[in-house]
Enzyme design. Structure first.
Site, PDB file in Angstrom:
ATOM      1  N   GLY A 168      36.194  82.323  50.806  1.00  0.00           N
ATOM      2  CA  GLY A 168      35.894  82.427  52.378  1.00  0.00           C
ATOM      3  C   GLY A 168      36.082  81.011  53.098  1.00  0.00           C
ATOM      4  N   TYR A 169      37.072  80.276  52.963  1.00  0.00           N
ATOM      5  CA  TYR A 169      37.123  79.174  53.821  1.00  0.00           C
ATOM      6  C   TYR A 169      38.133  79.275  55.037  1.00  0.00           C
ATOM      7  CZ  TYR A 169      35.366  76.704  49.381  1.00  0.00           C
ATOM      8  OH  TYR A 169      34.620  76.142  48.380  1.00  0.00           O
ATOM      9  N   SER A 170      39.415  79.430  54.844  1.00  0.00           N
ATOM     10  CA  SER A 170      40.364  79.506  56.100  1.00  0.00           C
ATOM     11  C   SER A 170      39.719  80.540  57.057  1.00  0.00           C
ATOM     12  CB  SER A 170      41.667  79.669  55.654  1.00  0.00           C
ATOM     13  OG  SER A 170      42.149  78.630  54.882  1.00  0.00           O
ATOM     14  N   GLU A 187      40.566  70.229  34.081  1.00  0.00           N
ATOM     15  CA  GLU A 187      41.655  69.515  34.145  1.00  0.00           C
ATOM     16  C   GLU A 187      42.125  70.268  35.421  1.00  0.00           C
ATOM     17  OE1 GLU A 187      45.006  70.066  34.316  1.00  0.00           O
ATOM     18  OE2 GLU A 187      45.054  72.350  33.654  1.00  0.00           O
ATOM     19  N   SER A 208      41.464  87.346  48.967  1.00  0.00           N
ATOM     20  CA  SER A 208      41.630  88.265  48.235  1.00  0.00           C
ATOM     21  C   SER A 208      40.804  89.478  48.140  1.00  0.00           C
ATOM     22  CB  SER A 208      41.691  87.752  46.798  1.00  0.00           C
ATOM     23  OG  SER A 208      40.464  87.170  46.353  1.00  0.00           O
ATOM     24  N   THR A 252      48.310  71.721  52.413  1.00  0.00           N
ATOM     25  CA  THR A 252      49.658  71.810  52.683  1.00  0.00           C
ATOM     26  C   THR A 252      50.310  70.601  52.293  1.00  0.00           C
ATOM     27  OG1 THR A 252      49.415  70.704  54.838  1.00  0.00           O
ATOM     28  CG2 THR A 252      49.418  72.981  54.984  1.00  0.00           C
ATOM     29  N   GLU A 265      52.092  68.497  53.784  1.00  0.00           N
ATOM     30  CA  GLU A 265      51.785  67.506  54.702  1.00  0.00           C
ATOM     31  C   GLU A 265      50.387  66.755  54.617  1.00  0.00           C
ATOM     32  OE1 GLU A 265      52.994  70.582  55.256  1.00  0.00           O
ATOM     33  OE2 GLU A 265      55.105  69.450  55.596  1.00  0.00           O
TER      34      GLU A 265
END
Lengths: 391, 374
Positions: free
Chosen positions: A127-129, A244, A161, A373, A375
Site C-alpha cells: 500500500g504505497y502508491s 541480493e 494486489s 520509473t 526516469e
C-alpha cells in the site's frame, strides 16, 4: 576477475532444477503466471508453501529468524533459476515486510507475522502508491487519525494486489499532515480480509491481469500494528535487509524468451525464407542477446558488490533501468519476428508460443514504471551516483 | 565469483594512472598526432622500464608473466589517456602472435627484445579487400628451396612505419584457411610503405610486398596453420580494443559530468537539468556494461576457456556503447566539445576507429547469431 559461481552454488542450481521439475504445480514451459492476478495467485501460493517447506523462501533471512543467511551469489542462483522458468518466487512478505519487522517490529509483531511469512501463509499487498502520488510517493495523502487504541484510516491505495487473494496490506499513511512531507508518514499493517470500510476494485490492465484499487473509509487499524516510530514510516519503508537486489530475474527470464525465439526462427518462414536465415532478424536477435548478457553481468556485479559489503547505489538503478528496457525491446522484437501472428492473444489457437510473447510485451511496460520509473532511476544514477546537482 | 580487480591489478591500475597522467598528458597526445613517428623513443623506454612491454611475456623470456586479464586493466588506462604509439601493435598483435605460434628459438629471439623495448612489432593481416576472414588473405608466400617469396599488398597495417618486424599473414595454399605466418623484417628488400591518413590520427600503412624473400626460419608456427593463431590474435585484439574503449568511455563520462557541474546556463549548472542528467545516466550505463562484458571475455581468455561467444558479445556491445557515450558527451558539451582545442574530439575520433577494428558490431553480431543457434 573470476566470473564463475562456486561449485556448491552450481550444485544448488541442479537441486533447484530437480525440485521444480517434480513439485511445480503447473507446466512452466507452457504457461506464464501472474502472481498478482486472482486466478494464478492460488497456484503460486501453493508452490511458495513448498518453497517455504524447503527453507528456500526465506533463505536470505538471518538464521535467528529461521532463515539460512544464504550468500548473495546463492540467492542469485535461486532467483535466476526461478525466473528462467517464469516462477515469481519474490514475495513482498519475505522481501519487504519480514525484513522491516526484523529491524523495526515489536516482539509481538515478529511473533505474529514472521512464521506466517516464512510459510507463505499470508499474502501481502503493498500500500504505497496512491492515485495522486506516484513517483512523488512522499506526497501521499491517505490519512491515519489517532482514536483511542486505533488509527482511523481514510484514503486510497492503487496498483496493488489486494484483489488477488491478499490478506494484509503493509502501507504508508499520513499521520502528521503539518510536518514536512517525509516526516509525517507512518508504516502500518492493515488486515484486509473482512475489514469494514475497505472496498477493493479491480483495474483491468492492458495485459491479461488486474491491479487493485483499495479505498479506505474510516477503517480502524489497531495501534499495535504500527511498525517503528510514528511519523518515521518513510524511513521504515526504506529499510532494506541485505537481500541480493540485482534484478537478475530479468535477464534470466529474457534468456528463456531468447531461446524460444531462436527455436521459433528455426522452425518458421517469412516470405518463403526461414526466419533464422534472414540477416536482419539474425542481427536484431543477436543484438538483444548481447544486451541481455550485459544486463546479466551488471546484475552479477550488484550482487557481488553486496557480497563484499559494498553498497550498490547507481549500479542497482542501472540494472533496473537497463534491464526493464531491454526486456521490453526483446518482447517487442519477438512480436515483430512473429509477424501477423505476433498480435494474437494467448487464447487464440493460432497464437505462437501460446501468445506468451504478446502478453509479456504488454506487461513489460509495467516494469519500466513500477518501483521507480526509468526516469526516477536515471535521476538516481545522475544525482546519487554521479553527484550531479539536484534541479 | 570476483568481479573486482585483485590487489596486483589495482596496483597496476593506480601505477598506470600516475604514470600516464604525467608522461602522456593531452598535450603529448596532440603532439603525437602531428609527429612523423607518432610516438617518442623516450616515452617508449620509460614504458619498457615499467615492465609493461613484457607484462604478459613469460619470465623465462624476460617478461613479468602476468595474465591477459592484467594486460586488459593496463589497456583500459591506456585508452583513458589515449596513449599514442606502437604499444598495442607490439604487445598484443606481434608479441602475442609469437607467444602463441613461435618456436622456442623464435621466442628467445623476439620476446626478450620486446620486453626490453628494443624492438617494435606489428601484424600485417588485412588487405585492400578489408576482410577479417581467411579468404581476405591473398598475399602469397611461395616456397623456393629454404626460403619463401612474398608478393601482395597489406593495408591498414598499424605502425608499420616504425616497426622492426611484421608478422605477415600469407597464403600458402589454395584452400581458404591455408594461411601461414612469417616474421618479416620491415626493412627487407622489396617492401614499400605508404602512410595513410586516418580518422584517429594513428599510424597505419599500405605495405606492398614485391618479391620479398625471407628464410624458412621466418615461418611462425606450422605452414598452413597460421589462421588458428590469427583467430586467437583477433580475439585478443578485439578484447584489447574493448578495454581501451571501456577506459576511454569512463574518461568521457567523467569529463562530461565535470563539465555539467561547472557549466552554467539559465542561472544554474546544466547538470541540474534532467535532460543532461539522463544523458549522463545513459553514459554511465554504457560504461558499466562495457566494463563487465569486457572483463568477462578477458577472464575467459586468460583462463583458456572457450570464449567465442563472450568475445563476440563484448566487441559488439562495446563498439556501439563507446560511440553512444561519445555522442552524448558531445551533446552535453555543446559547441565547445566540437572544437579542436577540446579533448572530446580526440575521444570520439578514436571511438570510431576502434569500433571498426577486429570486426565491427555487425560482424560480431553475426558470430553471436551463429552461436545462439540461429
Amino acid at each position: 576477475m573470476d566470473f564463475k559461481f562456486e561449485n556448491i552454488d552450481e550444485d544448488f542450481r541442479s537441486e533447484i532444477k530437480d525440485f521444480v521439475e517434480k513439485e511445480l504445480p503447473w507446466n512452466w514451459r507452457e504457461q506464464d503466471l501472474d502472481p498478482e492476478d486472482e486466478k494464478d495467485s492460488v497456484l503460486v501460493r501453493d508452490f511458495k508453501r513448498k518453497l517455504g517447506d524447503q527453507g528456500w523462501l526465506t533463505m536470505a533471512w538471518p538464521k535467528e529468524y529461521g532463515g539460512q543467511a544464504a550468500s548473495h551469489m546463492r540467492q542469485v542462483v535461486f532467483n535466476e533459476e526461478m525466473a528462467y522458468r517464469g516462477i515469481s518466487a519474490g514475495d513482498a512478505g519475505v522481501r519487504m515486510v519480514g525484513p522491516i519487522l526484523m529491524l523495526y517490529g515489536t516482539d509481538e509483531q515478529k511473533e505474529q507475522f514472521l512464521p506466517k511469512i516464512a510459510n507463505a501463509e499470508i499474502n501481502w499487498s503493498q500500500g504505497y502508491s496512491e492515485p495522486d502520488s506516484g513517483s512523488d510517493l512522499a506526497s501521499l495523502q491517505t490519512r491515519a487519525v489517532e482514536d483511542g487504541d486505533d488509527f482511523v484510516v481514510s484514503g486510497s491505495k492503487i496498483w496493488n494486489s489486494a484483489h488477488a487473494d491478499s490478506d494484509w496490506m503493509f502501507m504508508l499513511v499520513r499521520t502528521e499532515p503539518d510536518a514536512p512531507k517525509h516526516r509525517g508518514i507512518s508504516f502500518v499493517l492493515t488486515e484486509l480480509e473482512g475489514q469494514e470500510g475497505v472496498t477493493i476494485e479491480k483495474i483491468p490492465m492492458m495485459w491479461d491481469a488486474y491491479r487493485g484499487l483499495v479505498t479506505f473509509d474510516n477503517v480502524r487499524v489497531p495501534k499495535k500494528n504500527l511498525v517503528g516510530e510514528q511519523n518515521r514510516g518513510w524511513y521504515v519503508g526504506a529499510a532494506l535487509l541485505d537481500f541480493e537486489r540485482s534484478g537478475v530475474d530479468r535477464p534470466a527470464r529474457a534468456k528463456r524468451v531468447l531461446e524460444d525465439l531462436v527455436e521459433f526462427c528455426k522452425e518458421n518462414k517469412k516470405n518463403g525464407r526461414l526466419l533464422a536465415d534472414d540477416p536482419v532478424i539474425r542481427n536484431q536477435l543477436a543484438e538483444l542477446a548481447v544486451q541481455v548478457e550485459t544486463t546479466r553481468l551488471m546484475c552479477y556485479n550488484v550482487a557481488w558488490m553486496q557480497s563484499q559489503d559494498l553498497i550498490p547505489n547507481k549500479e542497482a538503478s542501472i540494472t533496473k533501468v537497463y534491464g526493464t528496457e531491454t526486456v521490453n525491446r526483446l518482447y517487442g522484437l519477438g512480436i515483430k519476428i512473429m509477424g501477423l501472428y505476433g498480435q494474437l492473444d494467448p487464447d487464440s489457437k493460432w497464437a505462437p508460443l501460446k501468445g506468451r510473447i504478446e502478453n509479456a510485451w504488454l506487461r513489460s511496460f509495467g516494469g519500466m514504471v513500477a518501483a521507480g520509473t526509468s526516469e526516477i532511476q536515471r535521476n538516481v544514477i545522475a544525482q546519487r551516483g554521479l553527484e550531479l546537482p539536484r534541479g | 565469483m570476483d568481479l573486482g580487480l585483485n590487489e596486483a591489478q589495482q596496483m597496476l591500475k593506480t601505477t598506470a594512472q600516475d604514470f600516464l597522467s604525467t608522461e602522456c598528458p593531452d598535450t603529448y597526445v596532440r603532439e603525437m598526432e602531428e609527429d612523423e613517428r607518432g610516438y617518442t623513443p623516450e616515452l617508449w623506454t620509460k614504458i619498457a622500464e615499467q615492465g609493461w612491454l613484457g607484462l604478459i611475456i613469460p619470465e623465462q623470456y624476460g617478461g613479468v608473466e602476468l595474465e591477459f586479464q592484467d594486460l586488459v586493466v593496463l589497456l583500459e588506462e591506456m585508452g583513458r589517456y589515449m596513449l599514442p604509439g606502437p604499444f598495442f601493435s607490439t604487445v598484443v598483435l606481434g608479441g602475442m602472435s609469437i607467444m602463441d605460434a613461435g618456436s622456442e628459438e623464435q621466442k628467445q629471439e623476439y620476446l626478450p627484445r620486446i620486453a626490453e623495448g628494443q624492438i617494435i612489432m606489428t601484424l600485417a593481416l588485412t588487405e585492400p579487400s578489408a576482410r577479417w576472414d581467411a579468404a581476405g588473405v591473398e598475399l602469397t608466400a611461395t616456397a623456393t628451396g629454404d626460403s619463401y617469396t612474398l608478393n601482395g599488398t597489406k593495408l591498414f597495417v598499424q605502425n608499420a612505419h616504425v616497426s622492426d618486424y611484421m608478422v605477415v599473414a600469407a597464403r600458402t595454399g589454395t584452400s581458404e584457411e591455408n594461411i601461414s605466418l612469417f616474421v618479416v623484417p620491415t626493412q627487407s628488400d622489396g617492401i614499400n610503405q605508404t602512410l595513410l591518413k586516418t580518422i584517429a590520427s594513428d599510424r597505419q600503412s599500405e605495405v606492398v610486398f614485391n618479391d620479398v624473400k625471407v628464410p624458412s626460419s621466418a615461418l611462425l608456427g606450422e605452414e598452413n596453420k597460421g589462421w588458428e593463431t590469427i583467430q586467437k590474435v583477433m580475439q585478443w585484439g578485439a578484447i584489447g580494443k574493448c578495454a581501451e574503449m571501456s577506459g576511454g568511455g569512463q574518461q568521457v563520462l567523467d569529463m562530461t559530468v565535470d563539465y555539467a557541474k561547472q557549466r552554467t546556463q539559465f542561472g544554474r549548472p546544466i547538470g541540474s537539468f534532467q535532460a543532461i542528467q539522463h544523458h549522463c545516466a545513459n553514459m554511465a550505463t554504457d560504461v558499466e556494461g562495457s566494463k563487465f562484458i569486457t572483463y568477462q571475455a578477458a577472464w575467459r581468455l586468460s583462463e583458456g576457456l572457450p570464449a567465442d561467444r563472450e568475445v563476440a558479445m563484448a566487441k559488439a556491445w562495446v563498439s556501439d556503447a563507446y560511440r553512444r557515450v561519445c555522442a552524448l558527451g558531445h551533446q552535453s558539451h555543446g559547441a565547445i566539445g566540437f572544437t579542436k582545442e577540446h579533448n572530446m574530439q580526440l575521444y570520439s575520433r578514436r571511438a570510431k576507429a576502434s569500433e571498426i577494428l577486429f570486426g565491427d558490431t555487425d560482424f560480431h553480431l553475426e558470430n553471436v547469431a551463429n552461436i545462439i543457434g540461429l
